[in-house]
Design an enzyme around this catalytic site. Structure first.
Site, PDB file in Angstrom:
ATOM      1  N   LYS A  15       0.846  -1.201   0.000  1.00  0.00           N
ATOM      2  CA  LYS A  15       0.000   0.000   0.000  1.00  0.00           C
ATOM      3  C   LYS A  15       0.878   1.246   0.000  1.00  0.00           C
ATOM      4  O   LYS A  15       2.071   1.219   0.380  1.00  0.00           O
ATOM      5  CB  LYS A  15      -0.936   0.020   1.209  1.00  0.00           C
ATOM      6  CG  LYS A  15      -0.243   0.039   2.578  1.00  0.00           C
ATOM      7  CD  LYS A  15       0.184   1.396   3.073  1.00  0.00           C
ATOM      8  CE  LYS A  15       0.985   1.328   4.371  1.00  0.00           C
ATOM      9  NZ  LYS A  15       1.619   2.621   4.734  1.00  0.00           N
ATOM     10  N   ASP A 138      -2.407  -0.855  10.440  1.00  0.00           N
ATOM     11  CA  ASP A 138      -2.649  -0.989   8.997  1.00  0.00           C
ATOM     12  C   ASP A 138      -3.402  -2.265   8.625  1.00  0.00           C
ATOM     13  O   ASP A 138      -3.929  -2.370   7.514  1.00  0.00           O
ATOM     14  CB  ASP A 138      -1.321  -0.972   8.222  1.00  0.00           C
ATOM     15  CG  ASP A 138      -0.700   0.415   8.141  1.00  0.00           C
ATOM     16  OD1 ASP A 138      -1.423   1.403   8.408  1.00  0.00           O
ATOM     17  OD2 ASP A 138       0.498   0.510   7.822  1.00  0.00           O
TER      18      ASP A 138
END
Length: 287
Positions: A15, A138
């Site tokens: 990401k 996350d």
């Protein structure tokens, strides 16, 4: 458990934080953040097979440890399973280590998702996100299943956004290592850098309106701070700009830097320049 007991193979995407803002410090010691997060097609690959107990193998020897988030995720799910369950997990790394690209969190999220089905635990999505939050800030993003999200809280609250048009991303991973990097970045963060989240909300609105995203819309509160906290980073930033990047931003807490480009050709030109300088660089696409 699947009756045919065939291995299950899944990709775990990296990401980037298109925006990353800190709103303030919380009473629990964490920081309140707001971030537009986006998966890219740079990935690790995990394979799962039935086994006695939990076994982890990896092509990076230092990652074979009970401290690995994959192992911790499997242990969490084992505690929720009906009866003794085991799995052998093979992890093949494609995402650079400790890079700010969320590789470990993505691996953990895939582990939660696969074992949830493989072991017949069948937690609903909301409950799985709650379990993911126990592993790291996350992990809920990756478990959510949405490639593009607006993350708030300490990162564990995720709101799905429409996926923007495919965008090419060039990444530069400087050879900079720092123990407890994220903690150090937060420790050096001046409250003057706290914001109200306007950049993330503005970008989220643009994404909802199907507008193309550009590097100029990106922001990371750690961008200026990292140049002093991570020794040598400014050299790599300058080389990235010299290679043709319009703007360069930090991925998460770094040290990876990224830029969004107008197309594959532009990305390949920048990548070629960086590779000529023997730098570790990647060309990826939003996924």
């Amino acid at each position: 458990m699947s009756p045919d007991k065939k291995p299950i193979t899944r990709k775990a995407n990296a990401k980037i934080n298109l925006t990353f803002e800190v709103l303030g410090q919380r009473r629990d010691g964490y920081h309140e953040i707001i971030s537009v997060m986006q998966t890219i097609n740079l990935c690790d690959v995990l394979t799962f097979e039935p086994h006695d107990g939990i076994q982890l193998a990896c092509d990076v020897a230092e990652l074979v440890s009970p401290n690995n988030l994959v192992y911790k995720a499997a242990a969490l799910m084992q505690g929720l399973a009906d009866g003794g369950r085991g799995v052998a997990i093979t992890l093949s790394k494609g995402i650079p280590l400790a890079s700010g690209l969320g590789g470990g969190s993505s691996d953990a999220a895939v582990t939660l998702q696969v074992l949830n089905k493989m072991w017949g635990i069948n937690l609903p999505q909301k409950r799985l996100v709650d379990v993911a939050a126990q592993l790291g800030s996350d992990v809920p993003f990756f478990v959510s299943g949405s490639p593009t999200t607006l993350a708030t809280g300490r990162g564990e609250k995720v709101e799905a956004l429409p996926s923007p048009a495919k965008t090419w991303v060039v990444l530069l991973r400087p050879p900079i290592e720092m123990p407890n990097k994220t903690r150090e970045m937060y420790a050096h963060l001046d409250p003057a850098g706290f914001t109200t989240g306007q950049r993330a909300r503005r970008l989220a609105s643009s994404i909802r309106a199907s507008e193309r995203i550009t590097s100029r819309q990106c922001f990371n509160v750690f961008d200026p701070l990292a140049l002093s906290v991570l020794p040598g980073l400014n050299h790599y930033r300058r080389e990235f700009l010299a290679a043709g990047a319009a703007e360069v931003h930090l991925a998460g807490a770094g040290p990876t830097l990224f830029t969004l480009v107008g197309g594959r050709g532009e990305g390949e030109e920048i990548l070629h320049w960086l590779k000529k300088l023997r730098m570790e660089a990647y060309l990826a696409e939003t996924a």
